[in-house]
Write a protein that holds these residues in place. Sequence first.
Motif, short mmCIF file in Angstrom:
data_model
loop_
_atom_site.label_atom_id
_atom_site.label_comp_id
_atom_site.label_asym_id
_atom_site.label_seq_id
_atom_site.Cartn_x
_atom_site.Cartn_y
_atom_site.Cartn_z
N GLU A 145 86.90 96.59 108.16
CA GLU A 145 86.42 95.48 107.34
C GLU A 145 87.39 95.15 106.20
OE1 GLU A 145 83.37 97.10 109.76
OE2 GLU A 145 84.63 98.12 108.27
N ASP A 146 88.18 96.14 105.77
CA ASP A 146 89.17 95.94 104.72
C ASP A 146 90.59 95.87 105.29
OD1 ASP A 146 87.18 96.07 102.73
OD2 ASP A 146 87.32 98.26 102.65
N SER A 147 90.67 95.59 106.60
CA SER A 147 91.96 95.53 107.29
C SER A 147 92.74 96.83 107.15
CB SER A 147 92.80 94.35 106.78
OG SER A 147 92.14 93.13 107.03
N PHE A 148 92.00 97.94 107.01
CA PHE A 148 92.57 99.28 106.90
C PHE A 148 93.51 99.41 105.70
CE2 PHE A 148 91.52 98.93 111.48
CZ PHE A 148 90.63 99.98 111.57
N THR A 175 96.64 102.10 113.48
CA THR A 175 95.87 100.86 113.30
C THR A 175 96.71 99.60 113.41
OG1 THR A 175 96.17 100.80 110.89
CG2 THR A 175 94.30 102.09 111.76
N GLY A 176 98.03 99.70 113.20
CA GLY A 176 98.86 98.51 113.17
C GLY A 176 98.81 97.78 111.84
N ALA A 177 98.07 98.33 110.87
CA ALA A 177 97.95 97.69 109.56
C ALA A 177 99.27 97.76 108.79
CB ALA A 177 96.85 98.36 108.74
N TYR A 204 108.24 102.52 111.34
CA TYR A 204 108.01 101.27 112.08
C TYR A 204 108.42 100.05 111.25
CZ TYR A 204 105.18 104.07 115.32
OH TYR A 204 104.76 105.00 116.24
N GLY A 205 109.32 100.22 110.31
CA GLY A 205 109.67 99.15 109.39
C GLY A 205 110.10 97.85 110.05
N ALA A 206 110.80 97.93 111.18
CA ALA A 206 111.27 96.71 111.85
C ALA A 206 110.14 95.91 112.46
CB ALA A 206 112.28 97.07 112.94
N PHE A 207 109.00 96.58 112.75
CA PHE A 207 107.90 95.93 113.44
C PHE A 207 106.84 95.45 112.45
CE2 PHE A 207 109.87 98.80 116.44
CZ PHE A 207 110.00 98.02 117.57
N SER A 208 107.24 94.54 111.58
CA SER A 208 106.35 93.94 110.59
C SER A 208 106.30 92.45 110.87
CB SER A 208 106.85 94.23 109.17
OG SER A 208 105.96 93.75 108.21
N GLY A 317 101.57 94.72 112.42
CA GLY A 317 102.78 95.48 112.56
C GLY A 317 102.65 96.57 113.60
N SER A 318 103.74 97.26 113.88
CA SER A 318 103.87 98.31 114.90
C SER A 318 103.71 97.68 116.29
CB SER A 318 102.89 99.46 114.69
OG SER A 318 101.59 99.16 115.15
N PHE A 319 103.55 98.51 117.32
CA PHE A 319 103.26 97.96 118.65
C PHE A 319 101.97 98.54 119.20
CE2 PHE A 319 107.17 100.70 119.05
CZ PHE A 319 106.54 101.87 119.45
N TYR A 320 101.04 98.86 118.29
CA TYR A 320 99.74 99.40 118.68
C TYR A 320 98.62 98.40 118.42
CZ TYR A 320 102.44 103.71 118.31
OH TYR A 320 103.39 104.68 118.46
N LEU A 321 97.58 98.50 119.22
CA LEU A 321 96.34 97.76 118.99
C LEU A 321 95.23 98.79 118.88
CD1 LEU A 321 96.83 94.90 121.60
CD2 LEU A 321 96.90 94.65 119.10
N PHE A 322 94.49 98.75 117.77
CA PHE A 322 93.41 99.69 117.53
C PHE A 322 92.11 98.96 117.82
CE2 PHE A 322 91.32 102.98 114.70
CZ PHE A 322 91.70 104.06 115.49
N VAL A 323 91.61 99.17 119.02
CA VAL A 323 90.56 98.33 119.59
C VAL A 323 89.17 98.90 119.29
CG1 VAL A 323 89.67 97.31 121.71
CG2 VAL A 323 92.14 97.66 121.42
N ASN A 324 88.31 98.06 118.74
CA ASN A 324 86.93 98.43 118.43
C ASN A 324 86.10 98.38 119.72
OD1 ASN A 324 84.14 98.34 117.64
ND2 ASN A 324 84.77 97.70 115.59
N ILE A 325 85.50 99.53 120.09
CA ILE A 325 84.72 99.61 121.33
C ILE A 325 83.26 99.98 121.06
CG2 ILE A 325 86.66 100.05 122.87
CD1 ILE A 325 84.50 102.94 121.63
N LYS A 326 82.82 99.81 119.81
CA LYS A 326 81.48 100.28 119.42
C LYS A 326 80.37 99.59 120.19
CE LYS A 326 83.11 101.49 114.79
NZ LYS A 326 83.05 101.21 113.34
N GLU A 327 80.58 98.34 120.56
CA GLU A 327 79.53 97.59 121.28
C GLU A 327 79.32 98.11 122.69
OE1 GLU A 327 79.63 93.38 121.26
OE2 GLU A 327 80.15 93.23 119.13
#
Length: 386
Positions: A145-148, A175-177, A204-208, A317-327
Motif C-alpha cells: 500500500e506504501d509502494s514498499f 519487490t522491485g521498489a 541493481y542501480g542500472a535497472f531504475s 526497478g530491478s527485473f523482478y515482479l512481486f505478485v500479490n496472490i492473496k485472492e
Amino acid sequence: MKHRFLSKRYWSSITTPMAEVVDLASKYKDIINLSLGDHDWITDKNVIDAAFKDTHQGHTKYTDSLGDPELREEIIKYYSEEYGYGLEMTEVMAVVGGCHGMHLVLEGILDDGDEVIVPEPFFTPYKHQIQLARGKMVALKTCEEDSFQIDSQELRNLITNRTKALILNTPNNPTGACYSKETLKNIAEIAVENDLIIISDDIYGAFSYGEAFQPITTLEGMKERTITIGSFSKDYAMTGWRIGYVLAPDYIIQCIRDINEGICFSAPSISQRAALHALSRRREIQSPMVDEYKKRVFYGYERICKIPKMSVLPPKGSFYLFVNIKETGLTSVEISKKILEEAHVLVIPGNAFGKCGEGYIRLACTVDIRALKEAFDRIEVICNNI
C-alpha cells in the motif's frame, strides 16, 4: 541436519525456498524458470575478449589485496562522472561478488548482539549473513500500500541502543521498489541523528525505470557513515564472474582487507579485468540490456493485471515482479507448488523473503518475452480454475 561432525550451530538449519529451487529447476523438461535472478543475457563479447586477452598477457596472478589498481581507478572515475562523487584509492576494495562484500562488512562492523535493521521483504541471505557475524536482524515492515517505501516513524521505533546499522537495497530485490529521494533523505537524517551506519546494497542501480538512481552515499554528510556494496553481476550480466566492490571510509576498508586475508586474499584477477572492461564500456553495454529487461517486466506487469486473483505494482526497478496472490486463498508456498506442478513454471514463494512476503510470489523476468508469454498463458489457466 543433526550430525556429530557438524557444528551444533547448524543442527537446526532449514534449507530456504531460495536454495530449494535449484533442485526443482530440473524437475520437468518443459519448465520455464522464473526463480533465480540469473541473466539469460550473456556477458558482452568485447568484455570477454578483452579479459581473456589480458589473461594471455599475464593477468593470472594475485592482485593487490584491495584489488587491481586499474579497476579501482575505473570505479573512482565512474562515481566521479556519474554522481560527482569523490573517492580515494584507499576507500575502494574489489570483492568476490556482493555477498562476499556483505559478509566482510558485517564481520568488520558488528559486535556480538549488535542489531541491524533490514526492510522486509528482504534479500534472503541478509538474515543468515547477519547471524554469521553474530548480529541480530531486526525486520522493518514495508507494505504494498506504501509502494514498499520505508516509513520514517516505523524506522525510528525500531532503533535501540544496540542498533548499529541499516541495510538498504534499492532498486529492491524482491519487490522491485525504488526508494524515492524523499525516502533516502529521511533515512539519511535518521542515520545522522542516531549515529547509524548505512550498508547500501546497490547492485541493481542500472535497472531504475523512473527516477535516476542515486546512491545514498552521495547525499550530503553520508559518505562518512555509508558502506556501499557494488556488483557487476546484474548491471553487467556477469553473475558467474563473481566480482563486486565495497566503498567505505579507509579504516573500514583496511579492516575488511585484513579479514579477507584469511578467506580468499583477493578477488580473481581475470574477473577484475573483465569488470574493468565492462565499466569502461558501460554505456554501450547497459543500454540495450536494460531496455530489454524493461520491456520484459512491463510485459509481465500487463499480463499479470489481466490474470484473475493476481495483481502487482507498476514496475519501478530491478527485473523482478512481486505478485500479490492473496485472492487465490492459497499461501505463497501452496500457489508456487501449484504453478510448478500444473504449469511447469518455477517461481519463488514470497515467504522466502520474510514474513511480509507471505501472500506474494516473486517472478524473475530473466527469459525472453516469448517464454514469458508461454509462462503467463500457463499461469492464467491455473488462476481461471481456482
